[in-house]
Design an enzyme around this catalytic site. Structure first.
Site, short mmCIF file in Angstrom:
data_model
loop_
_atom_site.label_atom_id
_atom_site.label_comp_id
_atom_site.label_asym_id
_atom_site.label_seq_id
_atom_site.Cartn_x
_atom_site.Cartn_y
_atom_site.Cartn_z
CB SER A 29 58.20 11.53 -45.54
OG SER A 29 56.74 11.53 -45.95
CB SER A 34 55.37 7.65 -45.09
OG SER A 34 54.14 8.05 -45.20
CB CYS A 89 58.23 14.00 -51.28
SG CYS A 89 57.69 13.67 -49.53
CG ASN A 100 55.30 15.24 -45.33
OD1 ASN A 100 55.18 15.77 -44.58
ND2 ASN A 100 54.35 14.51 -45.98
CG MET A 106 50.85 12.02 -49.31
SD MET A 106 49.15 11.63 -49.00
CE MET A 106 48.44 11.98 -50.38
#
Length: 396
Positions: free
Chosen positions: A19, A67, A104, A106, A318
């Protein structure tokens, strides 16, 4: 007619995992955006370039995908034994909406390095050379993440030879530990399995009734079997994202799953909670060709997983969904565990559209209830640009 000038706000544009997002220190935001509310949301929407009816985010920092339509706000932690508080905002592309309901995973990989570089971690905790351990309080879901950030000559090391499928170039490895990843009430429902079952029959009017594992770990996730919804589990983005009817079916499944998980009271509320829950489908291993053209042999993976984020099939996976995958795989009897062959396991390597990813989890039963003490995976992060973002002064 007078027009408000643009304002400059210190910001850093960072890739974390698969991301990208715009990172801010809380102290650098305009005063009215330093607290939650409409001003903060309006500011972040304008930074990213949303809402954009064209779906391109040309007039902002967003990249027109889930993303790359992301924002992060960090501050010195107010929690004991933590270094930094991490707040994540998922910005809708075509709607005036910032979703604060989840993490998130990432971008979690970039939090430790940004916190160190931004002076948010006590200098005494940063080695001259080696791994800096950064204890992160994930404020969206009330969970602890530990990031092990490589440091060389007192500076965050971003370059290296760690390869992550879905990211073109190698970088330095950042290992993440997601402690007690089952979401609490803020993250979604309290129990790891909100219905009390490892597998449920999920009835979705107009679509069908499916076996489903509904789990709160990393991020609330609805797992279904690929074959039950007409897929093989080896699909790439184009097979689903160009199919409007398929995307609507997935959204309907997501809405009804969210009700069963206790995240919303009525399916109509799902539109206001786009970031959570996620929907993913699983299948036993099979050989397929990743989006890069690289072959992924069946014998190199334990199972196939495809997941949707913000209404589209994700190009990789994810990070938070990977935590849910690792957690569910560690618990015998879930659909994820069964797709991987069943039995007890402490780690799985799964195939996603861009390649493979390994994630581990430590699971045990306590008084008949499953608990996971931590999930572990490696990502990488790299600063792409730093300086200031500019937004019209009257936009927030």
């Amino acid at each position: 007619m007078a027009h408000a000038p643009q304002v400059k706000i210190p910001a850093t544009y960072i890739r974390g995992g698969t991301s990208k997002g715009v990172f801010f220190r809380l102290q650098d935001l305009p005063e009215r955006a330093q607290v939650p509310g409409p001003a903060r949301d309006a500011l972040l929407l304008r930074v990213i370039g949303s809402p954009d009816p064209y779906g391109k985010q040309i007039d902002g920092m967003g990249g027109a995908t889930s993303s790359t339509s992301k924002t992060v706000i960090l501050s010195k932690s107010i929690k004991p034994d933590h270094d930094v508080d991490y707040l994540f905002g998922q910005v809708s592309i075509d709607k005036a909406f910032v979703d604060w309901s989840g993490n998130c995973g990432n971008l979690s990989a970039a939090v430790g390095s940004f916190a160190i570089s931004g002076g948010l971690v006590d200098a005494s905790r940063i080695p001259r050379n080696g791994l800096a351990t950064v204890r992160i309080w994930q404020a969206n879901i009330g969970k602890t993440i530990i990031a092990h950030v490589p440091v060389t000559e007192g500076e965050v090391q971003e370059t290296g030879d760690f390869e992550l499928d879905g990211v073109t170039f190698p970088a330095a490895e950042v290992q993440l530990e997601f402690l007690d990843p089952a979401a609490d009430e803020d993250g979604g429902g309290g129990a790891m399995f909100p219905t009390g079952n490892l597998v449920d029959d999920l009835e979705v009017p107009g679509v069908g009734t499916f076996k489903a594992t509904l789990i709160n770990a990393g991020i609330p996730t609805i797992f279904v079997n690929a074959a039950d919804i007409g897929y093989t589990g080896s699909e790439l983005q184009d097979a689903i994202n160009g199919d409007t009817a398929a995307l609507q079916r997935f959204e309907t499944i997501r809405a009804h799953g969210a009700v069963r998980m206790g995240l919303i009271e009525h399916i109509d509320q799902a539109a206001g909670r786009q970031h959570t829950p996620k929907v993913a489908f699983v299948a036993a291993p099979s050989t397929y060709t990743a989006s890069s053209g690289k072959a992924v042999p069946a014998e190199e993976i334990d199972l196939l997983v495809r997941a949707l984020s913000m209404g589209k099939l994700h190009h990789a996976m994810m990070g938070t969904a990977a935590v849910a995958i690792g957690t569910a795989a560690a618990i015998p009897g879930t659909l994820v565990n069964l797709a991987a062959g069943g039995g007890e396991r402490s780690a799985v390597r799964f195939g996603h559209p861009s390649g493979t990813l390994r994630v581990g989890a430590e699971a045990r039963q306590v008084d008949g209830q499953w608990t996971v003490t931590k999930a572990i995976m490696s990502r990488s992060a790299r600063v792409l640009m730093e300086g200031w973002v500019r937004v019209p002064g009257d936009s927030f």
